[in-house]
Write an enzyme that holds these catalytic residues in place. Structure first.
Site, PDB file in Angstrom:
ATOM      1  N   THR A 187       0.878  -1.175   0.000  1.00 11.44           N
ATOM      2  CA  THR A 187       0.000   0.000   0.000  1.00 11.44           C
ATOM      3  C   THR A 187       0.904   1.209   0.000  1.00 11.44           C
ATOM      4  O   THR A 187       2.099   1.075   0.252  1.00 11.44           O
ATOM      5  CB  THR A 187      -0.859   0.035   1.291  1.00 11.44           C
ATOM      6  OG1 THR A 187      -1.894  -0.904   1.192  1.00 11.44           O
ATOM      7  CG2 THR A 187      -1.508   1.362   1.559  1.00 11.44           C
ATOM      8  N   ARG A 215     -13.532  -7.232  -2.990  1.00  7.74           N
ATOM      9  CA  ARG A 215     -12.968  -7.234  -1.630  1.00  7.74           C
ATOM     10  C   ARG A 215     -12.460  -5.831  -1.288  1.00  7.74           C
ATOM     11  O   ARG A 215     -11.796  -5.179  -2.076  1.00  7.74           O
ATOM     12  CB  ARG A 215     -11.830  -8.246  -1.553  1.00  7.74           C
ATOM     13  CG  ARG A 215     -11.083  -8.258  -0.205  1.00  7.74           C
ATOM     14  CD  ARG A 215      -9.869  -7.368  -0.232  1.00  7.74           C
ATOM     15  NE  ARG A 215      -9.066  -7.488   0.979  1.00  7.74           N
ATOM     16  CZ  ARG A 215      -8.087  -6.651   1.287  1.00  7.74           C
ATOM     17  NH1 ARG A 215      -7.795  -5.640   0.485  1.00  7.74           N
ATOM     18  NH2 ARG A 215      -7.397  -6.804   2.389  1.00  7.74           N
ATOM     19  N   VAL A 216     -12.772  -5.356  -0.092  1.00  9.73           N
ATOM     20  CA  VAL A 216     -12.258  -4.055   0.369  1.00  9.73           C
ATOM     21  C   VAL A 216     -11.536  -4.279   1.691  1.00  9.73           C
ATOM     22  O   VAL A 216     -12.066  -4.959   2.577  1.00  9.73           O
ATOM     23  CB  VAL A 216     -13.420  -3.049   0.553  1.00  9.73           C
ATOM     24  CG1 VAL A 216     -12.916  -1.755   1.152  1.00  9.73           C
ATOM     25  CG2 VAL A 216     -14.102  -2.780  -0.784  1.00  9.73           C
ATOM     26  N   ASP A 218      -8.660  -2.317   4.644  1.00  9.86           N
ATOM     27  CA  ASP A 218      -8.683  -1.200   5.589  1.00  9.86           C
ATOM     28  C   ASP A 218      -8.473   0.161   4.918  1.00  9.86           C
ATOM     29  O   ASP A 218      -8.880   1.199   5.466  1.00  9.86           O
ATOM     30  CB  ASP A 218      -7.558  -1.377   6.619  1.00  9.86           C
ATOM     31  CG  ASP A 218      -6.191  -1.409   5.935  1.00  9.86           C
ATOM     32  OD1 ASP A 218      -5.963  -2.306   5.087  1.00  9.86           O
ATOM     33  OD2 ASP A 218      -5.357  -0.518   6.199  1.00  9.86           O
ATOM     34  N   THR A 238      -0.641   0.100   6.848  1.00 11.90           N
ATOM     35  CA  THR A 238      -0.386  -0.830   5.748  1.00 11.90           C
ATOM     36  C   THR A 238      -0.305  -2.230   6.342  1.00 11.90           C
ATOM     37  O   THR A 238       0.085  -2.390   7.497  1.00 11.90           O
ATOM     38  CB  THR A 238       0.903  -0.491   4.981  1.00 11.90           C
ATOM     39  OG1 THR A 238       1.225  -1.595   4.110  1.00 11.90           O
ATOM     40  CG2 THR A 238       2.090  -0.240   5.884  1.00 11.90           C
ATOM     41  N   GLY A 239      -0.674  -3.212   5.539  1.00 12.24           N
ATOM     42  CA  GLY A 239      -0.624  -4.586   6.022  1.00 12.24           C
ATOM     43  C   GLY A 239      -1.904  -5.305   5.701  1.00 12.24           C
ATOM     44  O   GLY A 239      -2.702  -4.834   4.892  1.00 12.24           O
ATOM     45  N   GLY A 241      -5.331  -6.051   5.503  1.00 14.53           N
ATOM     46  CA  GLY A 241      -6.504  -5.221   5.784  1.00 14.53           C
ATOM     47  C   GLY A 241      -7.501  -5.892   6.705  1.00 14.53           C
ATOM     48  O   GLY A 241      -8.093  -5.242   7.576  1.00 14.53           O
TER      49      GLY A 241
HETATM   50  N1  ASP Z   1      -3.909  -2.711   3.680  1.00 13.27           N
HETATM   51  C1  ASP Z   1      -4.018  -3.100   2.298  1.00 13.27           C
HETATM   52  C2  ASP Z   1      -5.235  -3.947   2.113  1.00 13.27           C
HETATM   53  O1  ASP Z   1      -5.452  -4.851   2.887  1.00 13.27           O
HETATM   54  C3  ASP Z   1      -2.832  -3.822   1.808  1.00 13.27           C
HETATM   55  C4  ASP Z   1      -1.534  -3.346   2.382  1.00 13.27           C
HETATM   56  O2  ASP Z   1      -1.444  -2.343   3.020  1.00 13.27           O
HETATM   57  O3  ASP Z   1      -0.539  -3.982   2.228  1.00 13.27           O
HETATM   58  O4  ASP Z   1      -5.939  -3.741   1.158  1.00 13.27           O
END
Ligand code: ASP
Length: 318
Positions: A187, A215-216, A218, A238-239, A241
């Site tokens: 992200t 799909r959505v 965070d 980030t990470g 979601g």
């Molecule tokens: N947070 C983002 C999501 O889950 C992906 C990411 O940040 O790596 O869509």
């Protein structure tokens, strides 16, 4: 691979803990591959942070600055947002983005858009020009069209690298089932604080690789992916979601700052919470109204950069 960064961790900590805006921090995702050449990530995040600071020094708002940094990262094909975003299981790009202004608590977001090169610009228009916070799918694309934000073909957002990754995951999914594919992450995000203590945050993503269409995560959700309040702090997550949503990580970090934690300590606690309560991997950047910055991740890498007034160039790490 050894830690790749412009400074030692202690030097970064001292710079992050320094008070006084204007200052900007950005991230290019907690999913940065440990085996990847760090140069494009270091360079891309530096350029983004510098673009953000330029806006602040020219008198722009914290939200303008965070947005400018986010646009640079969306346009950089090394990052999973805008051009270069991850593909869904159907082989298309579906983008999510959000922004929030800490002075007014105005916020805007779009989700599941397929035709916008810079979804953060549409999120900003939702924030500025509508009574809504989040608009999804074709409705968001129609709104962007109304605003005169140029549309692009979905295929123009797809890079060879993401297409090759999709081919690999697709082959795996055909063998083992779509839900068994381990979804890699990535992200972009930016937080900014001006000289008067106003904060703002922006986040933008292609989401997890090989996600189901629709799909959505965070990223477009205020409180989870993005949060900003001048009485607390600004944060971009980030990470994974699905885990970040469960602990509303961005707001959790901001509330810790309100309770007295430094942005750096708050970032560390927030990713600790993500791991402890939701078994999630990820990272976060935080900007406090007093100009202090923070970042942390519980993944092997997170590309990131920061700059504050008086520095001639941004300092990056991955
Ligand atoms: N947070 C983002 C999501 O889950 C992906 C990411 O940040 O790596 O869509």
């Amino acid at each position: 691979m050894a830690y790749a960064g412009d400074l030692t961790q202690a030097e970064f900590d001292a710079l992050l803990d320094r008070k006084g805006g204007p200052a900007v921090a950005v991230h290019g995702g907690a999913g940065t591959r440990p085996d990847a050449d760090p140069a494009p990530y270091l360079e891309g995040t530096r350029r983004a942070a510098e673009a953000g600071l330029r806006v602040l020094l020219q008198g722009g708002s914290a939200l303008d600055a965070a947005q400018a940094a986010a646009v640079v990262l969306e346009d950089d094909p090394s990052f999973n947002a805008g051009t270069g975003a991850a593909l869904t299981s159907e082989g298309e790009v579906e983008l999510d983005a959000s922004c929030m202004d800490g002075t007014t608590l105005r916020a805007g977001a779009v989700a599941c858009v397929k035709t916008l090169k810079n979804p953060i610009l549409a999120a900003r228009r939702v924030c500025d020009d509508t009574p809504h916070v989040l608009i999804c799918g074709p409705g968001a694309e129609a709104f962007a069209r109304e605003c005169g934000i140029p549309e692009v073909a979905n295929a123009s957002l797809i890079t060879d690298r993401q297409r090759a990754r999709w081919e690999e995951l697709h082959a795996l999914a055909l063998k083992e089932g779509a839900d068994s594919v381990r979804r890699k992450i990535g992200t972009i995000g930016a937080v900014a604080v001006d000289a008067r203590g106003h904060v703002a945050a922006c986040s933008s993503t292609g989401g997890t690789m090989y996600k189901r269409p629709g799909r959505v995560g965070d990223t477009p959700i205020i409180g989870a992916g993005t949060y900003a309040d001048d009485h607390e702090a600004a944060a971009s997550s980030t990470g994974l979601g699905e885990a970040i949503l469960k602990v509303t990580m961005a707001r959790a970090a901001c509330m810790l700052v309100r309770e007295g934690a430094s942005p750096r300590a708050a970032a560390g606690e927030a990713v600790g919470l993500l791991r402890a309560r939701a078994h999630g991997e990820g990272g976060i950047i935080v900007a406090g109204p007093d100009g202090r910055l923070g970042w942390a991740c519980n993944t092997p890498r997170m590309s990131r950069a920061m700059i504050r007034a008086g520095m001639s160039s941004a300092k990056a790490a991955v």
